[in-house]
Design an enzyme around this catalytic site. Structure first.
Site, short mmCIF file in Angstrom:
data_model
loop_
_atom_site.label_atom_id
_atom_site.label_comp_id
_atom_site.label_asym_id
_atom_site.label_seq_id
_atom_site.Cartn_x
_atom_site.Cartn_y
_atom_site.Cartn_z
N CYS A 134 29.29 74.97 84.70
CA CYS A 134 30.08 75.60 85.77
C CYS A 134 29.33 76.73 86.48
O CYS A 134 29.86 77.34 87.40
CB CYS A 134 31.39 76.14 85.20
SG CYS A 134 31.14 77.56 84.12
N CYS A 194 25.90 79.04 82.94
CA CYS A 194 26.41 77.82 82.29
C CYS A 194 25.94 76.57 83.04
O CYS A 194 26.12 76.47 84.25
CB CYS A 194 27.93 77.87 82.26
SG CYS A 194 28.66 76.34 81.67
N CYS A 207 35.87 76.43 82.98
CA CYS A 207 34.62 75.66 82.85
C CYS A 207 34.94 74.21 82.47
O CYS A 207 35.61 73.95 81.48
CB CYS A 207 33.73 76.31 81.80
SG CYS A 207 32.33 75.28 81.31
N LYS A 250 12.76 61.82 42.47
CA LYS A 250 13.44 61.83 43.77
C LYS A 250 12.42 61.93 44.90
O LYS A 250 11.57 62.83 44.88
CB LYS A 250 14.38 63.04 43.86
CG LYS A 250 15.60 62.93 42.97
CD LYS A 250 16.66 62.10 43.67
CE LYS A 250 18.03 62.20 43.06
NZ LYS A 250 18.68 63.45 43.07
N ASP A 274 20.21 53.67 46.27
CA ASP A 274 21.04 54.75 46.79
C ASP A 274 22.44 54.22 47.11
O ASP A 274 22.74 53.83 48.23
CB ASP A 274 20.39 55.32 48.05
CG ASP A 274 20.94 56.69 48.38
OD1 ASP A 274 21.75 57.22 47.59
OD2 ASP A 274 20.57 57.23 49.43
N GLU A 309 11.82 51.40 37.75
CA GLU A 309 12.80 50.69 38.58
C GLU A 309 13.05 51.49 39.86
O GLU A 309 12.89 52.70 39.88
CB GLU A 309 14.15 50.57 37.83
CG GLU A 309 14.07 49.74 36.58
CD GLU A 309 15.38 49.77 35.78
OE1 GLU A 309 16.43 50.12 36.34
OE2 GLU A 309 15.31 49.45 34.58
N CYS A 345 29.90 80.60 77.39
CA CYS A 345 30.41 80.60 78.75
C CYS A 345 31.85 81.06 78.64
O CYS A 345 32.64 80.46 77.91
CB CYS A 345 30.34 79.19 79.33
SG CYS A 345 31.26 79.07 80.87
N LYS A 381 15.31 53.37 42.43
CA LYS A 381 16.59 54.08 42.31
C LYS A 381 17.41 53.76 43.56
O LYS A 381 17.13 54.25 44.65
CB LYS A 381 16.34 55.59 42.18
CG LYS A 381 17.60 56.37 41.94
CD LYS A 381 17.27 57.81 41.55
CE LYS A 381 18.51 58.58 41.19
NZ LYS A 381 19.47 58.69 42.28
N TYR A 411 21.70 47.56 36.40
CA TYR A 411 20.50 48.15 35.82
C TYR A 411 20.62 48.52 34.35
O TYR A 411 19.65 48.98 33.76
CB TYR A 411 19.99 49.34 36.62
CG TYR A 411 21.04 50.43 36.85
CD1 TYR A 411 21.58 51.14 35.80
CD2 TYR A 411 21.44 50.73 38.14
CE1 TYR A 411 22.52 52.11 36.01
CE2 TYR A 411 22.39 51.72 38.36
CZ TYR A 411 22.93 52.40 37.30
OH TYR A 411 23.86 53.37 37.51
S1 IVH Z 1 19.83 54.31 34.94
C1 IVH Z 1 22.27 57.41 31.99
N1 IVH Z 1 18.71 52.93 36.87
O1 IVH Z 1 21.05 57.05 39.79
C2 IVH Z 1 22.23 56.98 33.40
N2 IVH Z 1 20.29 54.60 37.47
O2 IVH Z 1 21.63 59.90 37.78
C3 IVH Z 1 21.47 55.71 33.51
N3 IVH Z 1 20.74 54.74 39.86
O3 IVH Z 1 24.21 57.69 39.42
C4 IVH Z 1 21.19 55.40 34.91
N4 IVH Z 1 19.39 53.13 40.47
O4 IVH Z 1 23.91 55.21 39.45
C5 IVH Z 1 19.58 53.92 36.56
N5 IVH Z 1 17.69 51.60 38.44
C6 IVH Z 1 18.55 52.56 38.14
C7 IVH Z 1 19.28 53.24 39.13
C8 IVH Z 1 20.15 54.27 38.74
C9 IVH Z 1 20.26 54.03 40.89
C10 IVH Z 1 21.71 55.85 39.98
C11 IVH Z 1 22.78 55.84 38.95
C12 IVH Z 1 23.09 57.29 38.69
C13 IVH Z 1 21.91 58.01 39.24
C14 IVH Z 1 21.12 58.68 38.13
#
Ligand code: IVH
Length: 667
Positions: free
Chosen positions: A404, A401, A424, A307, A114, A110, A419, A112, A219
């Site tokens: 000035c 400067c 100034c 990440k 942000d 999936e 300066c 992740k 999720y």
């Molecule tokens: S599963 C037990 N799936 O990423 C935790 N997390 O540390 C299960 N996040 O703050 C999380 N997208 O909010 C999961 N598709 C996704 C996600 C997701 C973003 C965030 C989540 C958490 C951090 C993971």
């Protein structure tokens, strides 16, 4: 009235359906105006017949009355986080560990997202409560703000009770629009969509949150027994069926090589998404296998977050520009050929100081690698040497400067060039900006651009001139309507009654911060008394050292400064301390005269609030833990201060202990 009730029901159904089509399916069937028309019809009915108003009415999407705090609520099951993987090796190890434990496995990959983790509770098919993650055990009740997110269904078609979790986020488009509006109002923009989303969900006024246009992807489900699913993939499909928004980029795969291919694909395509992602989450798909693998203290063993590395891009260094701060420090800034990094366009980056430029041998005309530190602040990492143009010369800071033309000096022990001309211009403008800033005189509406214009038009030369401004002075400025002028003059008038510490801090005395301004103002109560103060007097105050004491005394002795203060007095700018006298406070015996250090992240209040509260109880709040510290209040992730406290055997309280004590005292 049966007719009206059935119209209300129809309006609920239609509005919910349109929200779903627009915000979940991304496929609206009617124009926005149709939605607005029906919504207003419903608002009108609810206004004239409040008995038809319900908690799950689509009218709650526009927000309700403001709250004073968010209630803390314990999660039914903790909201954990995920272990991280940063490269292929980490992922292969993860895969091996899983296979060693449970054999053959299918993964769900999936995106992740942000944003911010949220937990949503439904009872009998209605959305009843939404919480932030908080510290994982206890979150904050942000239900009213979450209800303004159209992608979150207020009710679902089946009367079921369960909890779902997901990520609330701000789509890039909402983020850019929001920052554009902020820039127009001379307000500080948000650094990235995640901060903007967090700020929005922390609004106590849900009407404001409603304007922020957030969204959500769900999720996970909290308890599989409430669902007809044996796998993560089936649970997400069921959420889709129920009308929740889940992310459609998910993919089931059988091998770690397929996981890597998925990662590669989204590393390339992430910029094309309408929202930010910061990695890929890999989960064991089958619930039974998840259960067999279980959890560590902090995270499930059956999932990992890959990440993305901070994105690096190459662009051209067009020039190095110098900016002069309030204290005269000259900072070189890289002017770059604009380039997109991690979602935003970057055209400037700080180069910090000359030493650093030489260390990295960065030259104007070079191709440079830039990245965003923590994906926020752009940074020049290095020059690409094999692309260096032949004539690129080493960069040298000027000797004078740029504002000035006064000679620049390098103060011993500092890397920065300064300066030191007190007249100034660049410094004066920065000083004016500081004077009106929030923690100083807090003059609303007097932003950087207006200050610059006022200075250029010679309407203000020093901070006192601000109080001499008239309507006629302001009228010729750009974008200055009557209303704006009125508000500005009112804000200036209001600032005249600020307490002494705000003025002291605003004057921009070297080394004098907010806290020391407060302590000094409280101790000496008036500007006139401060004029007689000596260095020896000042250092008797806890936390005030010789360098600061000397700086304050030298500053206040200066004839020009005395004249400036007189000029302020003529306009009735307040010169007395108006805050509470901590020494005269009865305080509470538990805290009075105790030396206390706050550290770590607090959830139920800000550190500043905690500090103010403690001061009111007669405590001295200091920064560093020493043998004479009486108490350390340690929030989450407390670091070296906590270690030190443990070493000295100092009493340590958790945030909970502290809150408990506050409650006892305040009854
Ligand atoms: S599963 C037990 N799936 O990423 C935790 N997390 O540390 C299960 N996040 O703050 C999380 N997208 O909010 C999961 N598709 C996704 C996600 C997701 C973003 C965030 C989540 C958490 C951090 C993971």
């Amino acid at each position: 009235m049966a007719d009206l009730q059935s119209r209300v029901n129809d309006l609920h159904d239609l509005l919910n359906q349109y929200s779903y089509e627009y915000y979940v399916q991304d496929n609206p069937s009617v124009p926005d105006s149709e939605y607005d028309k029906l919504l207003h019809e419903l608002i009108d009915i609810e206004t004239t017949h409040p008995e038809y108003r319900t908690e799950d009415s689509p009218t709650v999407r526009v927000g309700g009355s403001a709250q004073s705090t968010f209630e803390k609520v314990q999660h039914d099951t903790p909201m954990l986080s995920l272990g991280n993987a940063f490269n292929e090796e980490d992922l292969r190890k993860f895969d091996q560990r899983i296979r060693d434990n449970i054999g053959d496995v299918e993964y769900m990959c999936e995106l992740k997202i942000d944003g911010l983790a949220v937990s949503l509770k439904y009872e009998n098919g209605r959305f009843v409560q939404g919480l932030t993650r908080g510290d994982g055990t206890t979150g904050e009740d942000i239900t009213e703000n979450l209800k303004t997110i159209h992608a979150i269904p207020l009710k679902i078609n089946e009367p079921r009770t369960f909890e779902v979790r997901g990520e609330a986020y701000m789509p890039r488009k909402s983020f850019f629009n929001l920052n554009e509006a902020k820039a127009e109002n001379d307000e500080q923009p948000f650094a990235n969509p995640r901060n903007a989303a967090a700020g929005s969900l922390r609004q106590l006024d849900s009407k404001l949150a409603a304007k922020r246009k957030l969204s959500v992807f769900l999720y996970s489900v909290n308890d599989f027994t409430q669902f007809n699913a044996d796998t993560q993939s089936e649970a997400l499909d069921e959420l889709d069926q129920l009308g929740f928004k889940t992310n459609q980029a998910r993919q089931r795969v059988q091998t770690i090589d397929e996981v890597l291919a998925y990662i590669e694909k989204w590393t390339e395509q992430r910029e094309d998404l309408p929202y930010d992602i910061d990695g890929i989450v890999i989960k064991v798909n089958a619930l039974e296998q998840q259960e067999a693998l279980g959890f560590t203290q902090k995270s499930p063993r059956w999932a990992i977050a890959y990440k993305f590395p901070a994105e690096e891009v190459i662009t051209e260094l067009l020039d190095i520009e110098l900016s002069i701060g309030r204290t005269g420090v000259v900072t070189p800034t890289a002017i770059l050929e604009p380039v997109k990094v991690a979602g935003t366009t970057v055209s400037r980056a700080s180069l910090h100081n000359e030493d650093l430029i030489h260390e990295k041998d960065i030259r104007i005309g070079d191709s440079v690698v830039i990245k965003k530190a923590g994906d926020i602040i752009p940074e020049v990492i290095k020059s690409v040497l094999d692309r260096r143009p032949e004539n690129a010369e080493q960069y040298h800071m000027p000797t004078h400067c740029p504002s000035c033309d006064h000679e620049l000096v390098r103060i011993e022990g500092e890397v920065a060039l300064r300066c030191i001309n007190p007249k100034c211009q660049a410094q004066l403008v920065e000083g004016l900006i500081h004077f009106v800033s929030r923690q100083a005189m807090n003059i609303d509406g007097l932003g950087t651009k207006i200050i610059q214009q006022l200075y250029e038009n010679e309407l203000i030369k020093d901070v006192a001139d601000i109080f001499y401004l008239t309507k006629e002075d302001l009228e010729p400025l750009d974008r200055m309507g009557e209303k704006k002028i009125d508000n500005l003059l009112k804000a200036i008038e209001l600032a005249k009654s600020n307490s002494l510490e705000q003025l002291l801090f605003g004057l921009g005395i070297r080394h004098l911060g907010v806290k020391a301004s407060q302590v000094i103002a409280e101790k000496y109560s008036t500007m006139d008394k401060l004029f007689d103060v000596t260095e020896e007097d000042l250092v008797t105050i806890h936390d005030i050292g010789h360098k600061l004491a000397q700086s304050v005394v030298t500053y206040l002795e200066n004839e020009d400064i005395r004249a400036l203060i007189e000029k302020l007095k003529v306009k009735n700018v307040n010169m007395t301390y108006k805050g509470v006298k901590t020494s005269e406070l009865e305080g509470h015996p538990e805290f009075k005269d105790k030396t206390i250090v706050l550290t770590g992240k607090l959830y139920q209040m800000t550190r500043n609030e905690a500090s103010k509260w403690l001061a009111l109880q007669g405590a001295k709040v200091t920064n560093s833990v020493t043998k004479s510290t009486d108490l350390v209040i340690a929030g989450e992730d407390a670091g070296s201060k906590l270690t030190k406290a443990e070493k000295f055997g100092t009493v340590v309280w958790s945030e909970e202990d502290f809150v408990q004590k506050q409650k006892e005292i305040e009854g």
